[in-house]
Write a protein that holds these residues in place. Sequence first.
Motif, PDB file in Angstrom:
ATOM      1  N   LEU A 157      35.434 -40.452  52.201  1.00 45.13           N
ATOM      2  CA  LEU A 157      35.578 -40.217  50.759  1.00 45.13           C
ATOM      3  C   LEU A 157      35.405 -38.755  50.333  1.00 45.13           C
ATOM      4  N   VAL A 158      34.946 -37.902  51.232  1.00 43.35           N
ATOM      5  CA  VAL A 158      34.502 -36.580  50.806  1.00 43.35           C
ATOM      6  C   VAL A 158      35.620 -35.735  50.169  1.00 43.35           C
ATOM      7  N   ASP A 159      36.862 -35.983  50.556  1.00 41.37           N
ATOM      8  CA  ASP A 159      37.948 -35.173  49.997  1.00 41.37           C
ATOM      9  C   ASP A 159      38.678 -35.862  48.843  1.00 41.37           C
ATOM     10  N   LYS A 160      38.160 -37.001  48.404  1.00 36.67           N
ATOM     11  CA  LYS A 160      38.895 -37.758  47.379  1.00 36.67           C
ATOM     12  C   LYS A 160      38.667 -37.255  45.953  1.00 36.67           C
ATOM     13  N   GLY A 161      37.492 -36.767  45.676  1.00 34.98           N
ATOM     14  CA  GLY A 161      37.227 -36.247  44.330  1.00 34.98           C
ATOM     15  C   GLY A 161      36.733 -37.300  43.348  1.00 34.98           C
ATOM     16  N   ARG A 162      36.794 -38.560  43.751  1.00 37.72           N
ATOM     17  CA  ARG A 162      36.363 -39.626  42.829  1.00 37.72           C
ATOM     18  C   ARG A 162      36.074 -40.870  43.662  1.00 37.72           C
ATOM     19  N   ALA A 163      34.999 -41.580  43.331  1.00 31.11           N
ATOM     20  CA  ALA A 163      34.702 -42.796  44.102  1.00 31.11           C
ATOM     21  C   ALA A 163      33.793 -43.722  43.306  1.00 31.11           C
ATOM     22  N   ASP A 164      33.928 -45.009  43.591  1.00 29.35           N
ATOM     23  CA  ASP A 164      32.931 -45.963  43.107  1.00 29.35           C
ATOM     24  C   ASP A 164      31.904 -46.072  44.250  1.00 29.35           C
ATOM     25  N   LEU A 165      30.746 -45.474  44.021  1.00 30.20           N
ATOM     26  CA  LEU A 165      29.755 -45.400  45.104  1.00 30.20           C
ATOM     27  C   LEU A 165      29.346 -46.770  45.600  1.00 30.20           C
ATOM     28  N   VAL A 166      29.270 -47.728  44.682  1.00 23.86           N
ATOM     29  CA  VAL A 166      28.842 -49.075  45.086  1.00 23.86           C
ATOM     30  C   VAL A 166      29.841 -49.636  46.086  1.00 23.86           C
ATOM     31  N   GLN A 167      31.111 -49.558  45.714  1.00 21.38           N
ATOM     32  CA  GLN A 167      32.161 -50.158  46.539  1.00 21.38           C
ATOM     33  C   GLN A 167      32.335 -49.409  47.860  1.00 21.38           C
ATOM     34  N   GLU A 168      32.263 -48.084  47.799  1.00 21.25           N
ATOM     35  CA  GLU A 168      32.663 -47.311  48.976  1.00 21.25           C
ATOM     36  C   GLU A 168      31.507 -46.889  49.872  1.00 21.25           C
ATOM     37  N   MET A 169      30.293 -47.205  49.469  1.00 25.51           N
ATOM     38  CA  MET A 169      29.171 -46.786  50.304  1.00 25.51           C
ATOM     39  C   MET A 169      27.966 -47.734  50.213  1.00 25.51           C
ATOM     40  N   LEU A 170      27.534 -48.013  48.968  1.00 29.06           N
ATOM     41  CA  LEU A 170      26.157 -48.475  48.806  1.00 29.06           C
ATOM     42  C   LEU A 170      25.911 -49.946  49.110  1.00 29.06           C
ATOM     43  N   TRP A 171      26.919 -50.785  49.098  1.00 32.32           N
ATOM     44  CA  TRP A 171      26.601 -52.166  49.483  1.00 32.32           C
ATOM     45  C   TRP A 171      26.907 -52.421  50.951  1.00 32.32           C
ATOM     46  N   GLU A 172      27.950 -51.744  51.453  1.00 35.82           N
ATOM     47  CA  GLU A 172      28.375 -52.067  52.811  1.00 35.82           C
ATOM     48  C   GLU A 172      27.395 -51.519  53.857  1.00 35.82           C
ATOM     49  N   VAL A 173      26.869 -50.309  53.594  1.00 35.22           N
ATOM     50  CA  VAL A 173      25.925 -49.753  54.584  1.00 35.22           C
ATOM     51  C   VAL A 173      24.667 -50.622  54.670  1.00 35.22           C
ATOM     52  N   PRO A 174      24.014 -50.939  53.551  1.00 37.27           N
ATOM     53  CA  PRO A 174      22.827 -51.802  53.681  1.00 37.27           C
ATOM     54  C   PRO A 174      23.134 -53.162  54.300  1.00 37.27           C
ATOM     55  N   LEU A 175      24.322 -53.691  54.024  1.00 39.88           N
ATOM     56  CA  LEU A 175      24.653 -54.988  54.619  1.00 39.88           C
ATOM     57  C   LEU A 175      24.800 -54.841  56.133  1.00 39.88           C
ATOM     58  N   THR A 176      25.482 -53.779  56.570  1.00 45.16           N
ATOM     59  CA  THR A 176      25.653 -53.568  58.013  1.00 45.16           C
ATOM     60  C   THR A 176      24.295 -53.322  58.672  1.00 45.16           C
ATOM     61  N   VAL A 177      23.464 -52.501  58.019  1.00 41.12           N
ATOM     62  CA  VAL A 177      22.137 -52.212  58.587  1.00 41.12           C
ATOM     63  C   VAL A 177      21.325 -53.503  58.665  1.00 41.12           C
ATOM     64  N   ALA A 178      21.430 -54.322  57.619  1.00 40.88           N
ATOM     65  CA  ALA A 178      20.676 -55.580  57.603  1.00 40.88           C
ATOM     66  C   ALA A 178      21.134 -56.477  58.741  1.00 40.88           C
ATOM     67  N   LEU A 179      22.443 -56.617  58.920  1.00 40.89           N
ATOM     68  CA  LEU A 179      22.952 -57.506  59.973  1.00 40.89           C
ATOM     69  C   LEU A 179      22.532 -56.985  61.352  1.00 40.89           C
ATOM     70  N   ASP A 180      22.616 -55.677  61.515  1.00 40.01           N
ATOM     71  CA  ASP A 180      22.141 -55.037  62.760  1.00 40.01           C
ATOM     72  C   ASP A 180      20.680 -55.370  63.033  1.00 40.01           C
ATOM     73  N   PHE A 181      19.868 -55.183  62.003  1.00 36.11           N
ATOM     74  CA  PHE A 181      18.432 -55.397  62.135  1.00 36.11           C
ATOM     75  C   PHE A 181      18.141 -56.862  62.481  1.00 36.11           C
ATOM     76  N   LEU A 182      18.903 -57.729  61.853  1.00 36.68           N
ATOM     77  CA  LEU A 182      18.676 -59.159  62.081  1.00 36.68           C
ATOM     78  C   LEU A 182      19.258 -59.611  63.419  1.00 36.68           C
ATOM     79  N   GLY A 183      20.200 -58.810  63.938  1.00 35.47           N
ATOM     80  CA  GLY A 183      20.861 -59.201  65.181  1.00 35.47           C
ATOM     81  C   GLY A 183      21.995 -60.172  64.909  1.00 35.47           C
ATOM     82  N   VAL A 184      22.450 -60.229  63.636  1.00 33.86           N
ATOM     83  CA  VAL A 184      23.539 -61.144  63.257  1.00 33.86           C
ATOM     84  C   VAL A 184      24.854 -60.413  63.494  1.00 33.86           C
ATOM     85  N   PRO A 185      25.816 -61.057  64.194  1.00 34.18           N
ATOM     86  CA  PRO A 185      27.086 -60.358  64.424  1.00 34.18           C
ATOM     87  C   PRO A 185      27.760 -60.042  63.093  1.00 34.18           C
ATOM     88  N   GLU A 186      28.345 -58.845  63.015  1.00 33.12           N
ATOM     89  CA  GLU A 186      29.030 -58.469  61.761  1.00 33.12           C
ATOM     90  C   GLU A 186      30.199 -59.412  61.536  1.00 33.12           C
TER      91      GLU A 186
END
Length: 774
Positions: A157-186
């Motif tokens: 996203l760094v060169d886009k100039g505009r983003a919805d942070l929730v959609q493009e970063m903030l929910w997917e990273v915590p979900l991936t980290v959570a699944l990793d931590f839990l050992g649940v396959p993505e």
Amino acid sequence: MAEQRRCPVHAAPGSEGLSSEKGRPLSDRAVAFDPFEGPYQVDPAEALRWARDDAPVFYSPKLGYWVVSRHDDIKAVFRDNLTFSPRIALEKMTPVSGEAQEALASYGYAMNRTLVNEDEPAHMERRRALLDHFLPENLLPRRERVRTLVRERMDALVDKGRADLVQEMLWEVPLTVALDFLGVPEDDMETLRRFSVAHTVNTWGRPTPEQQLEVAHSVGRFWQYAGKVLEKMRAEPDGPGWMHQAIRRNAEMPEVVTDSYLHSMMMAIIVAAHETTAHASANMFRTLLTHRDAWDDVCADPSLIPNAVEECLRYAGSVVAWRREATRPVELGGVRLPQGAKLLMVTASANQDDRHFEEAARFDIYRDNAVDHLTFGYGSHQCMGKNIARMEMRVFLEEFTRRLPHLRLEEQELTYLPNTSFRGPDQLWVKWDPARNPERTEPDLRAAHREFAVGAPDRRDIARRVRVTEVTREAEEVLSLGFAPVEGQRLPGWSPGAHVELCVGDYERKYSLCGAPGESGYRVAVLREAEGRGGSAHIHGHVRPGMELRLRGPHNLFRLDEAAEDYLLIAGGIGITPILAMADRLKALRRRYRLHYAGRSRRSMAFLDRLARDHGAALTLHPADEGARMRLPDFVTALPRDGQIYACGPARLLSALEELTAEHPEGTLHVEHFAAAGGGPDPAIERPFTAELADSGLEVEVGAGETLLEAIRAKGVDVSSDCCEGLCGSCEVPVLEGEIDHRDMVLTRAERARNDRMMACCSRARGSRIRLAL
Ligand code: HEM
Ligand code: FES
């Protein structure tokens, strides 16, 4: 508009005939309270300001809950999980319609106890069995993975100039980290996200009957999905992550980690680990980008990041309310609660309680007790994942402030999912000019970054910048220094007795604030100590007007109780500084006070002109070279029984006062010491001991060479601290059993004798065990 203040006990106009469960009349505000719409949805802390002031615990007929709004009350509830059971924590806020119940049943839905809603003793046994993965040392290796995930999305996203942070970063990273931590396959992340939203509405929302049915189907599918994942994971019992560990524990100790727990937790933890963090991160960006000075400060000095995150969790946390049920009739905040009373503890309100946080409604990334927020709960159920969330939020902030410091919030109307407890915007649009991305001219910036330790912020990093406005000689060897905020900043207000900590060169020294009434900025006085460790000499030699310094605080651990009518103020030497501020305040309040000030000679005594001018009628000077010794017994005898004494000076002066007031009512004497007895524990002399943390259910081994505070923190339990040398009282911990070896300068003799609290930074157990209410 000014808030109307009303008696919490008497009925407000318009509320006649309405009553709470126990017949107590209700105010119209209590009757109108609705957490699903109106002010609570806009700003829960502000919406309950009236309650914090006038009705700290009130019954809400719309909810059928008692709403608790003050910091101390909520902490007391969290601490006592026998009187206040967590069993309703995941209960549906809105009763489910028959149709929705049928829909849920058709999926075999049987959500039951997990950890967060489990009673003792089952909860603690289970928590202990599942704690390892959350310990700071076991979380550390995850930091790199978080960084990689954030970088991948940032690059996109760094060169886009505009983003919805929730959609493009903030929910997917915590979900991936959570699944990793839990050992649940993505898996299908978007579906999981929709499931999570349905679970939130189902548990904490107020869906319409039609929505209830739709939600019930989503929740039912989520339940089945969790069951299938669990089965898959059971087939690989050696797999990685927390849920695999739980599966192994289930085989080893099925009565502690039960089958029902596994299925319920599988579903609940995905939400607990991801939605909370995604919302908290979105709230953080929103808060920092609307407080531009703070954002710019973090861009300029990344060491501020851990405390900025903590202040965001305090000021705009993602969990704004949590629930408990009274297991017996009990009094809380002056209100009698019946057995079975359901409590909605609005932690967002506690986090902005002026009784606990100075200028609580102000966002201040330099606040040094931000970590006392209750967004993660407290005590035995306190969030196990808090350090994962902190880690993610720190990496988000570090990457964005380094790579997109020119980020701005777009004009937008934010929307939130209406519910009592989880809060974060559905979208957060930001913009920036990619042509100004610093990495276009400095490509190395892309990879450069800073790492932070796992756990609560390190207070050494919490310092604000100030400019020296004035350096004035006040007496032989005493300089007073005036400070103003650097451009664009404001210094928070302070109260008499407060101190700041100056960071000059390699030295960090604490000084009481002593500015005159109405004086803007801060003022402290520094005595050059010939026998000191060099800090005061360095300040005398190097600090000049115009210089920029770093400073921590203000922090008040020597508070003036303004309720008394008569006061005795006693200062020895440079101890005049807090006492002067107290005298100013008492004069403004028109209280009776006497001020005795002792020193070697008039030449060595600071502020004599100001004292004579402002406090002449109350003042007696005791310069030793004139033979004018203080007659402490006479002063104490002359004070009325309900009077109060405030004293600051050398240890022998304070011990003498302690002895003289030994028989006085509690709270008569308040003292502040200059210096501590010295150094950390010497392993050659000290003995190790075990500290049992009753609230958290942990056993902590304290080695001979470490402090109790260090050992507790290493287990991931946050305890505030300030001086770390037994002077300030901020690391006080309540003691339930075991004899204490007090090493601090804070507690009076009577307080020590009660053996019910200790300073964790220096005091130790006398025997081999001690039990703490932590
Ligand atoms: C419990 C908030 C992130 C796992 C809790 C509680 C709250 C909370 C309020 C209940 C505390 C109590 O009853 O005293 C938050 C917030 C988070 C967050 C605001 C993010 C900013 C996480 C993450 C995980 C997690 C990332 C796991 C990976 C848990 C667990 C419990 C819990 C297992 C139950 C602990 C127990 O009852 O013993 N959390 N949480 N949380 N949280 Fe979190
Ligand atoms: Fe100051 Fe312990 S941190 S007394």
